[in-house]
Scaffold this active site. Structure first.
Site, PDB file in Angstrom:
ATOM      1  N   GLY A 193      -4.128  -3.763  -1.438  1.00  0.00           N
ATOM      2  CA  GLY A 193      -4.985  -2.762  -0.821  1.00  0.00           C
ATOM      3  C   GLY A 193      -5.140  -1.486  -1.642  1.00  0.00           C
ATOM      4  O   GLY A 193      -6.034  -0.690  -1.385  1.00  0.00           O
TER       5      GLY A 193
ATOM      6  N   ARG B 182       0.841  -1.196   0.000  1.00  0.00           N
ATOM      7  CA  ARG B 182       0.000   0.000   0.000  1.00  0.00           C
ATOM      8  C   ARG B 182       0.875   1.244   0.000  1.00  0.00           C
ATOM      9  O   ARG B 182       1.978   1.243   0.535  1.00  0.00           O
ATOM     10  CB  ARG B 182      -0.899   0.014   1.240  1.00  0.00           C
ATOM     11  CG  ARG B 182      -2.112  -0.879   1.122  1.00  0.00           C
ATOM     12  CD  ARG B 182      -2.982  -0.798   2.357  1.00  0.00           C
ATOM     13  NE  ARG B 182      -2.326  -1.387   3.502  1.00  0.00           N
ATOM     14  CZ  ARG B 182      -1.722  -0.723   4.465  1.00  0.00           C
ATOM     15  NH1 ARG B 182      -1.724   0.593   4.473  1.00  0.00           N
ATOM     16  NH2 ARG B 182      -1.145  -1.357   5.461  1.00  0.00           N
TER      17      ARG B 182
ATOM     18  N   GLY C 280       0.312 -20.463  18.613  1.00  0.00           N
ATOM     19  CA  GLY C 280      -0.665 -21.257  19.368  1.00  0.00           C
ATOM     20  C   GLY C 280      -0.656 -20.955  20.867  1.00  0.00           C
ATOM     21  O   GLY C 280      -1.676 -21.048  21.548  1.00  0.00           O
TER      22      GLY C 280
ATOM     23  N   SER D 273      -1.341  -3.989  10.030  1.00  0.00           N
ATOM     24  CA  SER D 273      -1.024  -4.914   8.942  1.00  0.00           C
ATOM     25  C   SER D 273       0.257  -5.678   9.264  1.00  0.00           C
ATOM     26  O   SER D 273       1.213  -5.101   9.795  1.00  0.00           O
ATOM     27  CB  SER D 273      -0.815  -4.140   7.638  1.00  0.00           C
ATOM     28  OG  SER D 273      -1.976  -3.434   7.308  1.00  0.00           O
TER      29      SER D 273
ATOM     30  N   LYS E  36      -9.532  -2.331   1.811  1.00  0.00           N
ATOM     31  CA  LYS E  36      -9.230  -1.179   2.681  1.00  0.00           C
ATOM     32  C   LYS E  36     -10.025   0.054   2.269  1.00  0.00           C
ATOM     33  O   LYS E  36     -10.443   0.837   3.118  1.00  0.00           O
ATOM     34  CB  LYS E  36      -7.737  -0.881   2.668  1.00  0.00           C
ATOM     35  CG  LYS E  36      -6.857  -2.070   2.974  1.00  0.00           C
ATOM     36  CD  LYS E  36      -7.097  -2.633   4.350  1.00  0.00           C
ATOM     37  CE  LYS E  36      -6.209  -3.839   4.549  1.00  0.00           C
ATOM     38  NZ  LYS E  36      -6.056  -4.280   5.894  1.00  0.00           N
TER      39      LYS E  36
ATOM     40  N   TYR F  80      -1.584  -3.354  -7.060  1.00  0.00           N
ATOM     41  CA  TYR F  80      -1.294  -4.143  -5.875  1.00  0.00           C
ATOM     42  C   TYR F  80      -2.354  -4.073  -4.769  1.00  0.00           C
ATOM     43  O   TYR F  80      -2.728  -2.982  -4.327  1.00  0.00           O
ATOM     44  CB  TYR F  80       0.057  -3.712  -5.262  1.00  0.00           C
ATOM     45  CG  TYR F  80       0.424  -4.646  -4.159  1.00  0.00           C
ATOM     46  CD1 TYR F  80       0.992  -5.876  -4.441  1.00  0.00           C
ATOM     47  CD2 TYR F  80       0.084  -4.349  -2.853  1.00  0.00           C
ATOM     48  CE1 TYR F  80       1.244  -6.785  -3.437  1.00  0.00           C
ATOM     49  CE2 TYR F  80       0.330  -5.259  -1.836  1.00  0.00           C
ATOM     50  CZ  TYR F  80       0.913  -6.472  -2.144  1.00  0.00           C
ATOM     51  OH  TYR F  80       1.145  -7.379  -1.155  1.00  0.00           O
TER      52      TYR F  80
ATOM     53  N   HIS G 173     -10.354  -2.488  11.619  1.00  0.00           N
ATOM     54  CA  HIS G 173      -9.271  -3.328  11.103  1.00  0.00           C
ATOM     55  C   HIS G 173      -9.041  -4.474  12.098  1.00  0.00           C
ATOM     56  O   HIS G 173      -8.052  -4.502  12.810  1.00  0.00           O
ATOM     57  CB  HIS G 173      -8.017  -2.454  10.967  1.00  0.00           C
ATOM     58  CG  HIS G 173      -6.925  -3.076  10.157  1.00  0.00           C
ATOM     59  ND1 HIS G 173      -5.605  -2.710  10.273  1.00  0.00           N
ATOM     60  CD2 HIS G 173      -6.956  -4.037   9.200  1.00  0.00           C
ATOM     61  CE1 HIS G 173      -4.873  -3.412   9.440  1.00  0.00           C
ATOM     62  NE2 HIS G 173      -5.655  -4.229   8.774  1.00  0.00           N
TER      63      HIS G 173
ATOM     64  N   ASN H   1       6.466  -8.538   1.810  1.00  0.00           N
ATOM     65  CA  ASN H   1       5.012  -8.310   1.812  1.00  0.00           C
ATOM     66  C   ASN H   1       4.326  -9.159   0.742  1.00  0.00           C
ATOM     67  O   ASN H   1       3.273  -8.799   0.233  1.00  0.00           O
ATOM     68  CB  ASN H   1       4.706  -6.828   1.606  1.00  0.00           C
ATOM     69  CG  ASN H   1       3.240  -6.489   1.898  1.00  0.00           C
ATOM     70  OD1 ASN H   1       2.637  -7.043   2.823  1.00  0.00           O
ATOM     71  ND2 ASN H   1       2.661  -5.606   1.094  1.00  0.00           N
ATOM     72  N   SER H   2       4.943 -10.290   0.384  1.00  0.00           N
ATOM     73  CA  SER H   2       4.266 -11.173  -0.576  1.00  0.00           C
ATOM     74  C   SER H   2       2.987 -11.717   0.074  1.00  0.00           C
ATOM     75  O   SER H   2       2.927 -11.883   1.290  1.00  0.00           O
ATOM     76  CB  SER H   2       5.187 -12.302  -1.024  1.00  0.00           C
ATOM     77  OG  SER H   2       5.755 -12.966   0.080  1.00  0.00           O
ATOM     78  N   ARG H   3       2.009 -12.009  -0.757  1.00  0.00           N
ATOM     79  CA  ARG H   3       0.671 -12.294  -0.224  1.00  0.00           C
ATOM     80  C   ARG H   3       0.040 -13.521  -0.867  1.00  0.00           C
ATOM     81  O   ARG H   3       0.367 -13.877  -2.002  1.00  0.00           O
ATOM     82  CB  ARG H   3      -0.252 -11.096  -0.510  1.00  0.00           C
ATOM     83  CG  ARG H   3       0.181  -9.812   0.187  1.00  0.00           C
ATOM     84  CD  ARG H   3      -0.431  -9.708   1.547  1.00  0.00           C
ATOM     85  NE  ARG H   3       0.116  -8.621   2.349  1.00  0.00           N
ATOM     86  CZ  ARG H   3      -0.467  -8.174   3.461  1.00  0.00           C
ATOM     87  NH1 ARG H   3      -1.585  -8.697   3.886  1.00  0.00           N
ATOM     88  NH2 ARG H   3       0.081  -7.208   4.161  1.00  0.00           N
TER      89      ARG H   3
ATOM     90  N   ASP I  56      -9.318  -9.902   8.956  1.00  0.00           N
ATOM     91  CA  ASP I  56      -8.759  -8.559   8.698  1.00  0.00           C
ATOM     92  C   ASP I  56      -9.722  -7.414   9.005  1.00  0.00           C
ATOM     93  O   ASP I  56      -9.283  -6.358   9.434  1.00  0.00           O
ATOM     94  CB  ASP I  56      -8.330  -8.473   7.224  1.00  0.00           C
ATOM     95  CG  ASP I  56      -7.443  -7.272   6.938  1.00  0.00           C
ATOM     96  OD1 ASP I  56      -6.595  -6.940   7.779  1.00  0.00           O
ATOM     97  OD2 ASP I  56      -7.609  -6.651   5.872  1.00  0.00           O
TER      98      ASP I  56
ATOM     99  N   CYS J   8       0.927  -8.009  11.429  1.00  0.00           N
ATOM    100  CA  CYS J   8       1.244  -8.264  12.845  1.00  0.00           C
ATOM    101  C   CYS J   8       0.554  -9.530  13.339  1.00  0.00           C
ATOM    102  O   CYS J   8       0.335  -9.701  14.538  1.00  0.00           O
ATOM    103  CB  CYS J   8       0.843  -7.071  13.711  1.00  0.00           C
ATOM    104  SG  CYS J   8       1.888  -5.636  13.459  1.00  0.00           S
ATOM    105  N   GLY J   9       0.167 -10.410  12.434  1.00  0.00           N
ATOM    106  CA  GLY J   9      -0.295 -11.727  12.850  1.00  0.00           C
ATOM    107  C   GLY J   9      -1.802 -11.889  13.027  1.00  0.00           C
ATOM    108  O   GLY J   9      -2.236 -12.813  13.717  1.00  0.00           O
ATOM    109  N   LYS J  10      -2.614 -11.038  12.405  1.00  0.00           N
ATOM    110  CA  LYS J  10      -4.071 -11.201  12.545  1.00  0.00           C
ATOM    111  C   LYS J  10      -4.529 -12.547  11.993  1.00  0.00           C
ATOM    112  O   LYS J  10      -5.323 -13.250  12.613  1.00  0.00           O
ATOM    113  CB  LYS J  10      -4.836 -10.075  11.822  1.00  0.00           C
ATOM    114  CG  LYS J  10      -4.905  -8.774  12.614  1.00  0.00           C
ATOM    115  CD  LYS J  10      -5.974  -7.822  12.089  1.00  0.00           C
ATOM    116  CE  LYS J  10      -5.719  -7.324  10.690  1.00  0.00           C
ATOM    117  NZ  LYS J  10      -4.439  -6.615  10.519  1.00  0.00           N
TER     118      LYS J  10
HETATM  119  O1  SAT Z   1      -2.436  -4.456   0.955  1.00  0.00           O
HETATM  120  S1  SAT Z   1      -3.526  -4.658   1.923  1.00  0.00           S
HETATM  121  O2  SAT Z   1      -3.953  -3.361   2.442  1.00  0.00           O
HETATM  122  O3  SAT Z   1      -4.656  -5.290   1.282  1.00  0.00           O
HETATM  123  C1  SAT Z   1      -3.025  -5.628   3.222  1.00  0.00           C
HETATM  124  C2  SAT Z   1      -2.664  -4.855   4.414  1.00  0.00           C
HETATM  125  O4  SAT Z   1      -1.793  -3.988   4.369  1.00  0.00           O
HETATM  126  O5  SAT Z   1      -3.270  -5.091   5.492  1.00  0.00           O
HETATM  127 MN    MN Z   2      -5.108  -5.529   7.065  1.00  0.00          MN
END
Ligand code: SAT
Ligand code: MN
Length: 597
Positions: free
Chosen positions: A212, A82, A505, A261, A219, A210, A239, A378-380, A288, A263-265
C-alpha cells in the site's frame, strides 16, 4: 542532462499527450534515470521484467509444477507494512486534512521530497506505468500514471490494475490523470514518505517497496485521493469488498462491506456457503475497494476499481478460503512468505503438516518448533482476479452493481454483537462512524489495541474525517433507493479468549438474514443499538454445531460495555471538533438516552 532525459521521455513515448509528456520529462529531469521505459502491459513485457527481476534477485521462481507462474519476493525487513505515521495528506490548509491525518504544507512537502528524489534514479530505469482504476471505458473509471524505479512494483501493478496501452488509449490527450511518482530509494525508514496532494491529483512515495505504500493505484489513489474526488464529484470511495449473493431462486443481492485491513474482507468476498445452503452462491466483485455512485434508476452502484487481489496470506487454507487457495495456485506473486525445500511457499495456517525445515520470510533457515514466524504476519499474495473461481460476471462491468446493503464490521473481542441493522441511513452512518477495531499487522505499530476506525477508513480518508462523515450523510439526498445498513462482528471472544462465532463460510447465516431483511422477508427485534434477528424467525442455525449459550454470548448487548464504548466514541468525536456532524451528535444523544432510560 535534464534536457537529455526530457528528450528521451518524449522520443520513445507511445503517446502524444502533451501534459503527460511534459510531466514525465520533468520528473525524469529530477530523478535522472539512465533509461525510461513506457510499459505497454504486454505478455512480452511481463516475461522480460520477470526474467530481469529473477536475475537481480527481486523474485525467486517457485516450483513450476506446484506453483506455475508464481514467484516469491522478500521485502526489506524494515519495510513490511503500510506506514501510517509516514503517510501525509498535503492540502493547502491543515484543517482540510483534519485531525486524523498527518499533514504537510504542499510546497514544504514538494521541497522536502524533491531533495530525496533528486538524482535517485541514477543508474536505474524509470518505468512509466499507465493504469486504469475501474473497467476500461467506464464513467467511474480513473486513469493514473505511476513512475517507478521498481520492477516489482510494475509487475504488481500489472496484476492489480488494467495497466499499459489500454489505459493510455483511454486517457488520450486528456490531462485528467493521477500523477504518481515512486522510488524505492535506499529503503531507509528515516527517509520514507508517502505524500498525497489531492488538489494536484498527485502522489509522491519515497523509500519503501511495500504494498500500500507503493502500488499507488490502491490505497493512495483509489482511497485517499479517491475519497477527496468523491466528495467533490458526489460519490463514495470506500474500503469495502463487494459481493453478490444468489439464492436458490436465482435472485442476486449485491452487498458492500467495510472491514479494516486484515479483518477477513477477502475471505468474506469469496466465501463458500456451508452445506445447509445448497443452491446458494457467493460471487466476488471486489475484495478491498468500492467506488459507489448513484445510478440513473436511483440506486447506488458500485465498481471494484482493482483487477487483482493483494491479500493476507497467513491463515489462508482450504477450510478458511478454498477460492483464495485456487486463486493463488498460479500466476501469483508472494511477498514475505516462507520457502519450502521443494520450491513451494508456506505460511502459518496453511493446510497440512508443518514442514520440518523452511527458509523463512527473511531468507534465514527455519526449523519446525521455532518460536519465530516463518511467514511474516502481513505477508501477502498478489493474484489476478481472473484466477478467482467465483469471480462475478459483473466484475468487469463498467456500470457496476446495484448495492442493496452496506455492512460495517470491526474486529472486536467484546461489546459489538454479531449482527444488527441500523434504524435508517443516518443511524447507519452513525454505526459506520463509530466503528472500532483491534489493530492488525497490516500497518506498523502495536497489534490488538482498539482504535476508532470510522468506516474502516481511518488510514485512508484523504480529507477531514468530519467532512467525510458529513459527505456520507449528504449522499442520502442523491440516492432515492438507499441501501440498508448493517453492523457485524465475527470476532467476539469467550472468557478463554476463543472466538465464539465460527466465522468464514458460516457467516452465510448472517448474510442470509441481511438478504432477507433487505428483501423485506423477515420480521425483526428492536434493541437499544438497532434491529437484531428474532429468536424465532431470526438466524438459520440448522447444522451449526454451537451451543445455545454461545449464540447468546455472540449476540449479547451488555450495557456496561456500551457505557465505556460511548466514552471512547466521545473522545473520537471531540477530536473532530466543530466538524463532528450535528446529525451524528444527535444519534449519539439518542443512544445515550436509550441506555439511560
Ligand atoms: O498494504 S495494503 O494497504 O495494500 C493492504 C492493506 O493494508 O489493506
Ligand atoms: Mn485493504
Amino acid at each position: 542532462m535534464a534536457s537529455t532525459q526530457a528528450a528521451a521521455a518524449t522520443e520513445q513515448a507511445p503517446t502524444k499527450n502533451p501534459t503527460l509528456l511534459a510531466w514525465v520529462a520533468k520528473m525524469a529531469a529530477m530523478t535522472q534515470p539512465d533509461r525510461i521505459v513506457w510499459c505497454d502491459g504486454s505478455e512480452a513485457e511481463k516475461a522480460r521484467l520477470t526474467e530481469q527481476a529473477v536475475k537481480d534477485g527481486t523474485l525467486i521462481p517457485l516450483n513450476p509444477k506446484t506453483r506455475p507462474g508464481c514467484y516469491l519476493h522478500r521485502s526489506n525487513p524494515n519495510d513490511v507494512a503500510r506506514v501510517e505515521h509516514l503517510t501525509f495528506i498535503c492540502t493547502p490548509n491543515k484543517t482540510d486534512a483534519g485531525p486524523t491525518n498527518n499533514w504537510m504544507e504542499p510546497e514544504a512537502a514538494y521541497t522536502k521530497l524533491s531533495q530525496l528524489f533528486e538524482g535517485c534514479m541514477k543508474g536505474r530505469t524509470m518505468y512509466v506505468v499507465p493504469y486504469a482504476m475501474g473497467p476500461l471505458g467506464g464513467a467511474s473509471t480513473k486513469i493514473g500514471v505511476e513512475l517507478t524505479d521498481s520492477d516489482y512494483v510494475v509487475l504488481n501493478m500489472r496484476i492489480m490494475t488494467r495497466m499499459g496501452k489500454a489505459a493510455l488509449d483511454m486517457l488520450g490527450d486528456s490531462d485528467d490523470f493521477n500523477r504518481g511518482l515512486h522510488s524505492t530509494g535506499d529503503v531507509n525508514p528515516d527517509r520514507r514518505y508517502i505524500c498525497h496532494f489531492p488538489q494536484d491529483n498527485t502522489i509522491w512515495s519515497f523509500g519503501s517497496g511495500y504494498g500500500g505504500n507503493v502500488l499507488l493505484g490502491k490505497k493512495c489513489l483509489a482511497l485517499r485521493i479517491g475519497s477527496y474526488l468523491g466528495r467533490e464529484e458526489g460519490w463514495l470511495a470506500e474500503h469495502m469488498l463487494i459481493l453478490g449473493v444468489t439464492s436458490p431462486k436465482g435472485e442476486t443481492t449485491y452487498i458492500a462491506a467495510a472491514f479494516p485491513s486484515a479483518c477477513g474482507k477477502t475471505n468474506f468476498a469469496m466465501m463458500i456457503p456451508p452445506k445447509e445452503y445448497a443452491g446458494w452462491k457467493i460471487e466476488t466483485v471486489g475484495d478491498d475497494i468500492a467506488w459507489m455512485r448513484p445510478g440513473p434508476d436511483g440506486r447506488l452502484y458500485a465498481i471494484n476499481p482493482e483487477a487483482g487481489y493483494f491479500g493476507v496470506v497467513p491463515g489462508t487454507n482450504y477450510k478458511t478460503n478454498p477460492n483464495a487457495m485456487e486463486t493463488i495456485s498460479k500466476d501469483t506473486l508472494f511477498t514475505n512468505v516462507a520457502l519450502t525445500p521443494d520450491g513451494d511457499v508456506w505460511w502459518e495456517g496453511k493446510d497440512g503438516e508443518v514442514p520440518e525445515e523452511l527458509i523463512d520470510w527473511q531468507g534465514k533457515p527455519w526449523k519446525k518448533g521455532s518460536t519465530e514466524k516463518a511467514a511474516h504476519p502481513n505477508s501477502r499474495f498478489t493474484a489476478p482476479m481472473s484466477n478467482n473461481p467465483v469471480l462475478s460476471g459483473k466484475a468487469n462491468d463498467p456500470q457496476g452493481v446495484p448495492i442493496s446493503a452496506i455492512i460495517f464490521g470491526g474486529r472486536r473481542s467484546n461489546t459489538v454483537p454479531l449482527v444488527l441493522q441500523a434504524f435508517n441511513w443516518t443511524h447507519g452512518v452513525f454505526l459506520g462512524a463509530t466503528m472500532g477495531s483491534e489493530t492488525t499487522a497490516a500497518a506498523t505499530g502495536k497489534v490488538g489495541v482498539v482504535r476508532r476506525d470510522p468506516m474502516a477508513m481511518l488510514p485512508f480518508c484523504g480529507y477531514h474525517m468530519g467532512d467525510y462523515l458529513q459527505h456520507w450523510l449528504d449522499m442520502q439526498k442523491s440516492i432515492p433507493q438507499l441501501p440498508k445498513i448493517f453492523q457485524v462482528n465475527w470476532f467476539r471472544q469467550d472468557k478463554n479468549g476463543k472466538f465464539i462465532w465460527p466465522g468464514f463460510g458460516e457467516n452465510m447465516r448472517v448474510l442470509e438474514w441481511i438478504v432477507n431483511r433487505v428483501q423485506g422477508r423477515v420480521p425483526t427485534q428492536e434493541t437499544l443499538l438497532g434491529w437484531v434477528p428474532r429468536q424465532d424467525q431470526g438466524l438459520n442455525l440448522k447444522g451449526l454445531d454451537l451451543p445455545e449459550e454461545a449464540i447468546q454470548e455472540a449476540t449479547s448487548i451488555k450495557e456496561d460495555e456500551w457505557k465505556s464504548e460511548l466514552k471512547s466514541q466521545e473522545v473520537f468525536f471531540e477530536q473532530l471538533g466543530t466538524k463532528a456532524p450535528e446529525a451524528l451528535m444527535l444519534q449519539r444523544k439518542l443512544l445515550i438516552a436509550r441506555l439511560d432510560g
